[in-house]
Design a protein around this motif. Structure first.
Motif, PDB file in Angstrom:
ATOM      1  N   THR A  89      -1.981  -1.133  -3.662  1.00  0.00           N
ATOM      2  CA  THR A  89      -3.134  -0.247  -3.504  1.00  0.00           C
ATOM      3  C   THR A  89      -2.634   1.168  -3.260  1.00  0.00           C
ATOM      4  O   THR A  89      -1.751   1.378  -2.419  1.00  0.00           O
ATOM      5  CB  THR A  89      -4.003  -0.696  -2.315  1.00  0.00           C
ATOM      6  N   VAL A  90      -3.172   2.125  -3.986  1.00  0.00           N
ATOM      7  CA  VAL A  90      -2.767   3.523  -3.849  1.00  0.00           C
ATOM      8  C   VAL A  90      -3.914   4.302  -3.212  1.00  0.00           C
ATOM      9  O   VAL A  90      -5.010   4.380  -3.767  1.00  0.00           O
ATOM     10  CB  VAL A  90      -2.394   4.140  -5.210  1.00  0.00           C
ATOM     11  N   ILE A  91      -3.640   4.864  -2.041  1.00  0.00           N
ATOM     12  CA  ILE A  91      -4.656   5.568  -1.256  1.00  0.00           C
ATOM     13  C   ILE A  91      -4.328   7.050  -1.187  1.00  0.00           C
ATOM     14  O   ILE A  91      -3.178   7.431  -0.934  1.00  0.00           O
ATOM     15  CB  ILE A  91      -4.738   5.005   0.173  1.00  0.00           C
ATOM     16  N   GLU A  92      -5.344   7.880  -1.392  1.00  0.00           N
ATOM     17  CA  GLU A  92      -5.220   9.303  -1.087  1.00  0.00           C
ATOM     18  C   GLU A  92      -6.007   9.574   0.187  1.00  0.00           C
ATOM     19  O   GLU A  92      -7.192   9.251   0.274  1.00  0.00           O
ATOM     20  CB  GLU A  92      -5.764  10.179  -2.203  1.00  0.00           C
ATOM     21  N   THR A 115      -9.555   3.438  -1.434  1.00  0.00           N
ATOM     22  CA  THR A 115      -8.573   4.194  -2.211  1.00  0.00           C
ATOM     23  C   THR A 115      -8.631   5.705  -1.993  1.00  0.00           C
ATOM     24  O   THR A 115      -7.663   6.410  -2.276  1.00  0.00           O
ATOM     25  CB  THR A 115      -8.723   3.908  -3.717  1.00  0.00           C
ATOM     26  N   GLU A 116      -9.771   6.211  -1.503  1.00  0.00           N
ATOM     27  CA  GLU A 116      -9.874   7.630  -1.170  1.00  0.00           C
ATOM     28  C   GLU A 116     -10.475   7.743   0.225  1.00  0.00           C
ATOM     29  O   GLU A 116     -11.579   7.264   0.471  1.00  0.00           O
ATOM     30  CB  GLU A 116     -10.739   8.385  -2.180  1.00  0.00           C
ATOM     31  N   ARG A 161      -2.415   5.618  -9.277  1.00  0.00           N
ATOM     32  CA  ARG A 161      -3.364   4.536  -9.015  1.00  0.00           C
ATOM     33  C   ARG A 161      -3.744   3.829 -10.321  1.00  0.00           C
ATOM     34  O   ARG A 161      -3.834   2.597 -10.376  1.00  0.00           O
ATOM     35  CB  ARG A 161      -4.603   5.077  -8.320  1.00  0.00           C
ATOM     36  N   HIS A 162      -3.966   4.602 -11.365  1.00  0.00           N
ATOM     37  CA  HIS A 162      -4.315   4.013 -12.659  1.00  0.00           C
ATOM     38  C   HIS A 162      -3.144   3.195 -13.208  1.00  0.00           C
ATOM     39  O   HIS A 162      -3.337   2.090 -13.731  1.00  0.00           O
ATOM     40  CB  HIS A 162      -4.697   5.112 -13.648  1.00  0.00           C
ATOM     41  N   THR A 184      -1.424  11.190  -7.473  1.00  0.00           N
ATOM     42  CA  THR A 184      -1.934   9.979  -6.837  1.00  0.00           C
ATOM     43  C   THR A 184      -2.980   9.302  -7.716  1.00  0.00           C
ATOM     44  O   THR A 184      -2.985   8.064  -7.863  1.00  0.00           O
ATOM     45  CB  THR A 184      -2.539  10.320  -5.462  1.00  0.00           C
ATOM     46  N   GLN A 185      -3.856  10.082  -8.318  1.00  0.00           N
ATOM     47  CA  GLN A 185      -4.885   9.511  -9.185  1.00  0.00           C
ATOM     48  C   GLN A 185      -4.260   8.840 -10.404  1.00  0.00           C
ATOM     49  O   GLN A 185      -4.680   7.750 -10.806  1.00  0.00           O
ATOM     50  CB  GLN A 185      -5.870  10.603  -9.599  1.00  0.00           C
ATOM     51  N   THR A 212       0.837  -1.200   0.000  1.00  0.00           N
ATOM     52  CA  THR A 212       0.000   0.000   0.000  1.00  0.00           C
ATOM     53  C   THR A 212       0.866   1.241   0.000  1.00  0.00           C
ATOM     54  O   THR A 212       1.844   1.324   0.747  1.00  0.00           O
ATOM     55  CB  THR A 212      -0.927   0.031   1.233  1.00  0.00           C
ATOM     56  N   LYS A 263      -2.892  -0.190 -11.310  1.00  0.00           N
ATOM     57  CA  LYS A 263      -4.145  -0.903 -11.057  1.00  0.00           C
ATOM     58  C   LYS A 263      -4.036  -2.411 -11.283  1.00  0.00           C
ATOM     59  O   LYS A 263      -4.794  -3.181 -10.690  1.00  0.00           O
ATOM     60  CB  LYS A 263      -5.269  -0.321 -11.926  1.00  0.00           C
TER      61      LYS A 263
END
Length: 239
Positions: free
Chosen positions: A171-174, A211-212, A162-163, A158-159, A128, A166
């Motif tokens: 896992t990429v969390i903001e 993720t958010e 995440r893409h 971050t967005q 993560t 994917k």
């Protein structure tokens, strides 16, 4: 993600939100490394069982030091939390040196650390990345131009990240905190969320893979922004 047994790095983890994230991860059974610049707080962190690394993340050299210190460590969780406010107004004498430090710490450092630790993160069964932005990444306030710009930039990064990731194990969390009770907000007169409560929402997002993580008042700001971005900007510009 099951946190017990995982290895985590929390930047700015000796104070404020970062300390609370580190403490709560450790309570759940994680091995936690933190970094900072204050020697007293670093010593206190070591006494509490954290691996504490002195590194100034407002410079490339500091980022490189942190990556080198943890070379070979199986990092599962990277929390990019360290940040600073930066100059507040152009008309009062814009401190460009402080501006450059804030831009590097708030925006460049997370990129450097993600690049440095990505090979390790990709080797873990699950991993993560948490980038801590702000409600001000959604709509800026006038007296925080540099801070708001860096957090909006980190939100976009971050967005996109995440893409890109994917199809991987990462896992990429903001995480978008409201005004939180920290040293950085000492002069802020608005109602503040306790750092421990903010950290609890971030740790929950790590556990659930959310993720958010809109935290506290940023939940309402998100709703307003989705209905009318212009209204959100009008509300926040003089906040």
């Amino acid at each position: 993600m099951r946190i017990a047994g995982k290895t985590a790095l929390v930047t700015g983890g000796t104070d404020g939100i970062g300390y609370e994230i580190a403490r709560q991860l450790k309570e759940r059974g994680a091995i936690v490394a933190v970094c900072g610049r204050n020697t007293g707080r670093l010593a206190s962190a070591r006494d509490q069982g954290f691996q504490a690394i002195e590194a100034d993340l407002s410079t490339k050299a500091g980022c490189d030091t942190l990556v080198e210190e943890l070379s070979g460590v199986p990092i599962d969780i990277l929390v990019n939390n360290a940040g600073m406010g930066g100059p507040s107004a152009l008309l009062d004498g814009f401190d460009l040196d402080q501006t450059d430090r804030a831009i590097f710490l708030n925006l460049n450092a997370p990129m450097h650390l993600i690049a440095g630790f990505l090979p390790t993160l990709r080797q873990r069964p699950e991993a993560t990345i948490v980038n801590v932005t702000s409600g001000l990444a959604i709509a800026p306030r006038a007296d925080g131009a540099v801070y708001c710009a860096t957090k909006a930039g980190l939100r976009s990064f971050t967005q996109a990240l995440r893409h890109q990731l994917k199809a991987t194990n990462i896992t990429v969390i903001e995480a978008l905190p409201p005004v939180v009770e920290t040293q950085m907000t000492a002069q802020n007169t608005h109602k503040k969320m306790p750092a421990a409560d903010c950290a609890a929402d971030i740790v929950k997002a790590i556990e659930t893979g959310q993720t958010e993580a809109y935290i506290g008042a940023t939940k309402m700001l998100r709703v307003v922004s989705e209905i009318s971005p212009a209204l959100a900007r009008r509300v926040m510009i003089n906040y």
